[in-house]
Write a protein that holds these residues in place. Structure first.
Motif, PDB file in Angstrom:
ATOM      1  N   SER A 155      29.901  57.958  38.967  1.00  0.00           N
ATOM      2  CA  SER A 155      29.129  57.970  37.766  1.00  0.00           C
ATOM      3  C   SER A 155      30.200  58.838  36.551  1.00  0.00           C
ATOM      4  N   TRP A 156      29.893  59.155  35.543  1.00  0.00           N
ATOM      5  CA  TRP A 156      30.613  59.960  34.455  1.00  0.00           C
ATOM      6  C   TRP A 156      30.321  61.190  34.729  1.00  0.00           C
ATOM      7  N   SER A 157      31.415  62.223  34.631  1.00  0.00           N
ATOM      8  CA  SER A 157      31.410  63.583  34.425  1.00  0.00           C
ATOM      9  C   SER A 157      32.620  63.880  33.518  1.00  0.00           C
ATOM     10  N   LEU A 158      32.181  64.828  32.641  1.00  0.00           N
ATOM     11  CA  LEU A 158      33.441  65.782  31.793  1.00  0.00           C
ATOM     12  C   LEU A 158      33.344  66.957  32.050  1.00  0.00           C
ATOM     13  N   ALA A 159      34.420  67.914  32.199  1.00  0.00           N
ATOM     14  CA  ALA A 159      34.515  69.275  32.368  1.00  0.00           C
ATOM     15  C   ALA A 159      35.820  69.649  31.519  1.00  0.00           C
ATOM     16  N   LEU A 160      35.675  71.060  31.248  1.00  0.00           N
ATOM     17  CA  LEU A 160      36.907  71.558  30.329  1.00  0.00           C
ATOM     18  C   LEU A 160      37.338  72.874  30.948  1.00  0.00           C
ATOM     19  N   GLU A 161      38.694  73.071  31.037  1.00  0.00           N
ATOM     20  CA  GLU A 161      39.338  74.048  31.315  1.00  0.00           C
ATOM     21  C   GLU A 161      40.148  74.691  30.271  1.00  0.00           C
ATOM     22  N   PRO A 162      39.676  75.615  29.418  1.00  0.00           N
ATOM     23  CA  PRO A 162      40.317  75.842  28.023  1.00  0.00           C
ATOM     24  C   PRO A 162      41.228  77.098  28.361  1.00  0.00           C
ATOM     25  N   ALA A 163      42.221  76.843  27.577  1.00  0.00           N
ATOM     26  CA  ALA A 163      43.102  78.070  27.329  1.00  0.00           C
ATOM     27  C   ALA A 163      42.579  79.337  27.063  1.00  0.00           C
ATOM     28  N   PRO A 164      42.738  80.666  27.306  1.00  0.00           N
ATOM     29  CA  PRO A 164      42.194  81.768  26.684  1.00  0.00           C
ATOM     30  C   PRO A 164      41.789  81.740  25.385  1.00  0.00           C
ATOM     31  N   TYR A 165      42.556  81.288  24.595  1.00  0.00           N
ATOM     32  CA  TYR A 165      42.347  81.349  23.054  1.00  0.00           C
ATOM     33  C   TYR A 165      41.393  80.160  22.709  1.00  0.00           C
ATOM     34  N   VAL A 166      41.064  79.171  23.459  1.00  0.00           N
ATOM     35  CA  VAL A 166      40.250  78.178  23.020  1.00  0.00           C
ATOM     36  C   VAL A 166      38.757  78.638  23.460  1.00  0.00           C
ATOM     37  N   ASP A 167      37.914  78.426  22.372  1.00  0.00           N
ATOM     38  CA  ASP A 167      36.396  78.572  22.550  1.00  0.00           C
ATOM     39  C   ASP A 167      35.565  77.361  23.316  1.00  0.00           C
ATOM     40  N   ALA A 168      35.426  77.260  24.549  1.00  0.00           N
ATOM     41  CA  ALA A 168      34.808  76.190  24.859  1.00  0.00           C
ATOM     42  C   ALA A 168      33.640  75.665  24.234  1.00  0.00           C
ATOM     43  N   ALA A 169      32.846  76.553  23.460  1.00  0.00           N
ATOM     44  CA  ALA A 169      31.659  76.117  22.780  1.00  0.00           C
ATOM     45  C   ALA A 169      31.964  75.040  21.670  1.00  0.00           C
ATOM     46  N   ASP A 170      33.324  75.300  21.304  1.00  0.00           N
ATOM     47  CA  ASP A 170      33.656  74.309  20.278  1.00  0.00           C
ATOM     48  C   ASP A 170      34.007  72.827  20.711  1.00  0.00           C
ATOM     49  N   VAL A 171      33.738  72.505  21.953  1.00  0.00           N
ATOM     50  CA  VAL A 171      34.274  71.294  22.565  1.00  0.00           C
ATOM     51  C   VAL A 171      33.183  70.649  23.118  1.00  0.00           C
ATOM     52  N   PRO A 172      32.479  69.565  22.371  1.00  0.00           N
ATOM     53  CA  PRO A 172      31.182  68.942  22.945  1.00  0.00           C
ATOM     54  C   PRO A 172      31.754  68.247  24.413  1.00  0.00           C
ATOM     55  N   LEU A 173      30.634  68.278  25.284  1.00  0.00           N
ATOM     56  CA  LEU A 173      31.153  67.489  26.597  1.00  0.00           C
ATOM     57  C   LEU A 173      30.025  66.222  26.965  1.00  0.00           C
ATOM     58  N   GLY A 174      29.369  65.961  25.629  1.00  0.00           N
ATOM     59  CA  GLY A 174      28.408  64.971  25.972  1.00  0.00           C
ATOM     60  C   GLY A 174      28.979  63.732  25.497  1.00  0.00           C
ATOM     61  N   ASP A 175      28.222  62.665  24.848  1.00  0.00           N
ATOM     62  CA  ASP A 175      28.483  61.364  24.482  1.00  0.00           C
ATOM     63  C   ASP A 175      29.386  61.363  23.435  1.00  0.00           C
ATOM     64  N   ASP A 176      29.290  62.590  22.648  1.00  0.00           N
ATOM     65  CA  ASP A 176      30.015  62.703  21.319  1.00  0.00           C
ATOM     66  C   ASP A 176      31.511  63.093  21.319  1.00  0.00           C
ATOM     67  N   ASN A 177      32.099  63.504  22.863  1.00  0.00           N
ATOM     68  CA  ASN A 177      33.182  63.698  22.940  1.00  0.00           C
ATOM     69  C   ASN A 177      34.067  62.443  23.027  1.00  0.00           C
ATOM     70  N   ILE A 178      35.326  62.452  22.284  1.00  0.00           N
ATOM     71  CA  ILE A 178      35.936  61.442  22.023  1.00  0.00           C
ATOM     72  C   ILE A 178      36.826  60.872  23.551  1.00  0.00           C
ATOM     73  N   VAL A 179      36.885  61.790  24.455  1.00  0.00           N
ATOM     74  CA  VAL A 179      37.077  61.136  25.848  1.00  0.00           C
ATOM     75  C   VAL A 179      36.099  60.180  26.260  1.00  0.00           C
ATOM     76  N   PHE A 180      34.864  60.501  25.901  1.00  0.00           N
ATOM     77  CA  PHE A 180      33.797  59.575  26.449  1.00  0.00           C
ATOM     78  C   PHE A 180      33.838  58.262  25.730  1.00  0.00           C
ATOM     79  N   ARG A 181      33.926  58.415  24.582  1.00  0.00           N
ATOM     80  CA  ARG A 181      34.355  57.237  23.668  1.00  0.00           C
ATOM     81  C   ARG A 181      35.578  56.409  24.185  1.00  0.00           C
ATOM     82  N   ALA A 182      36.542  57.092  24.404  1.00  0.00           N
ATOM     83  CA  ALA A 182      37.626  56.379  24.826  1.00  0.00           C
ATOM     84  C   ALA A 182      37.384  55.655  26.258  1.00  0.00           C
ATOM     85  N   ALA A 183      36.748  56.286  27.020  1.00  0.00           N
ATOM     86  CA  ALA A 183      36.604  55.425  28.496  1.00  0.00           C
ATOM     87  C   ALA A 183      35.561  54.303  28.112  1.00  0.00           C
ATOM     88  N   THR A 184      34.628  54.589  27.372  1.00  0.00           N
ATOM     89  CA  THR A 184      33.533  53.569  27.103  1.00  0.00           C
ATOM     90  C   THR A 184      34.348  52.338  26.524  1.00  0.00           C
TER      91      THR A 184
END
Length: 305
Positions: free
Chosen positions: A54-83
């Protein structure tokens, strides 16, 4: 004989800065015509993909990157690229995907575009679908204006809305940069809207950066006065504190400073690696994070751990 599916594939893609960003009046389709000189620098996102049912997407942010700023659902550009890639080959978009994110979010450095480019290359290898370069660049252009350059890397001239890229000279000359991130990102659409308000008389086509392209392989002082960003005034108007960051870079001894793309990240050109480290020390505290990086570097490429 079909080759075995790899246990995992990791692809690294770089941040970009615009040595020149010329912006024209909006086209009938709403996009702005751009004439830009892209430059890939050594701040990267890594995208690792593994086989899955199936599809799953996770994030490992650098300390200065706020994970809340990166969507992990269908609106993430990586999901769109995969699709898009899966649709091209008539297969399901199944993979376990992890993004290791070091490129600042909403910072004008095309971190999302880097992720999309890395995902296209990684999933192509994982799925063994052997997508042609022509199709990869076509999908990249469909995903976003900066994605084709994230595939290419180096130095490139971007036209159209930025998605038409052509490699230019200067790739064998290393430049050093200090990158100062902001505490809060800037929305690219809002910066373009403000540009339209500030520049209602913008030309239909921006002027070409002939001098900058001609001097790309010359000593660093030759390009310091040629860095240009048509969106800078709009970004500074929306975020006046960025003027203080640019002034601080000048006081710290940078050869030149500019807002990166739509901002709010500011980048400073330096004469050497040692000079970059000196300027970075002088800019400590000017932003959320102060980084040094060199360029140009390669576009999306496989990484072996």
């Amino acid at each position: 004989m079909t080759s075995a599916t790899p246990a995992s594939v990791t692809v690294r893609a770089p941040a970009k800065i615009n040595l020149h960003l010329g912006v024209g009046a909006p086209r009938a389709d709403g996009f702005h015509p751009l004439l830009t000189v892209y430059h890939a620098i050594g701040i990267y996102d890594d995208v690792t993909v593994r086989p899955a049912d199936s599809w799953s997407l996770a994030l490992e942010p650098a300390p200065y990157v706020d994970a809340a700023d990166v969507p992990l659902g269908d609106d993430n550009i990586v999901f769109r690229a995969a699709t898009l890639l899966a649709g091209l080959h008539g297969r399901p978009a199944h993979a376990e995907v992890v993004i290791r994110k070091d490129i600042p979010v909403a910072g004008g450095m095309a971190g999302g575009s880097a992720d999309a480019a890395a995902a296209l290359v990684a999933l192509d290898r994982l799925w063994g679908v052997e997508t042609s370069d022509e199709d990869l660049f076509r999908l990249a252009a469909e995903l976003g204006s900066d994605v084709p350059f994230a595939l290419m890397g180096g130095n490139a001239l971007g036209t159209g809305r930025g998605e038409v890229v052509e490699s230019v000279r200067g790739g064998d000359v290393t430049r050093w940069w200090v990158v100062v991130t902001a505490h809060e990102g800037l929305s690219t659409p809002s910066v373009y809207r403000h540009f339209d308000a500030l520049r209602p008389d913008a030309s239909a086509q921006p002027a070409p950066p002939h001098r900058l392209v001609a001097f790309l392989a010359d000593p660093v002082e030759a390009i310091a006065g040629l860095l240009h960003n048509d969106l800078q005034d709009a970004a500074l108007d929306l975020r006046p504190e960025l003027r203080d960051v640019l002034a601080a870079g000048e006081r710290a001894g940078a050869l030149a400073g500019i807002v990166s793309g739509s901002g709010p990240t500011c980048v400073f050109l330096c004469g050497s690696g040692d000079h970059a480290r000196e300027v970075a020390a002088g800019l400590d505290g000017a932003g959320e994070v102060v980084l040094t990086a060199n360029g140009p570097v390669a576009g999306a490429h496989l990484v072996d751990y």
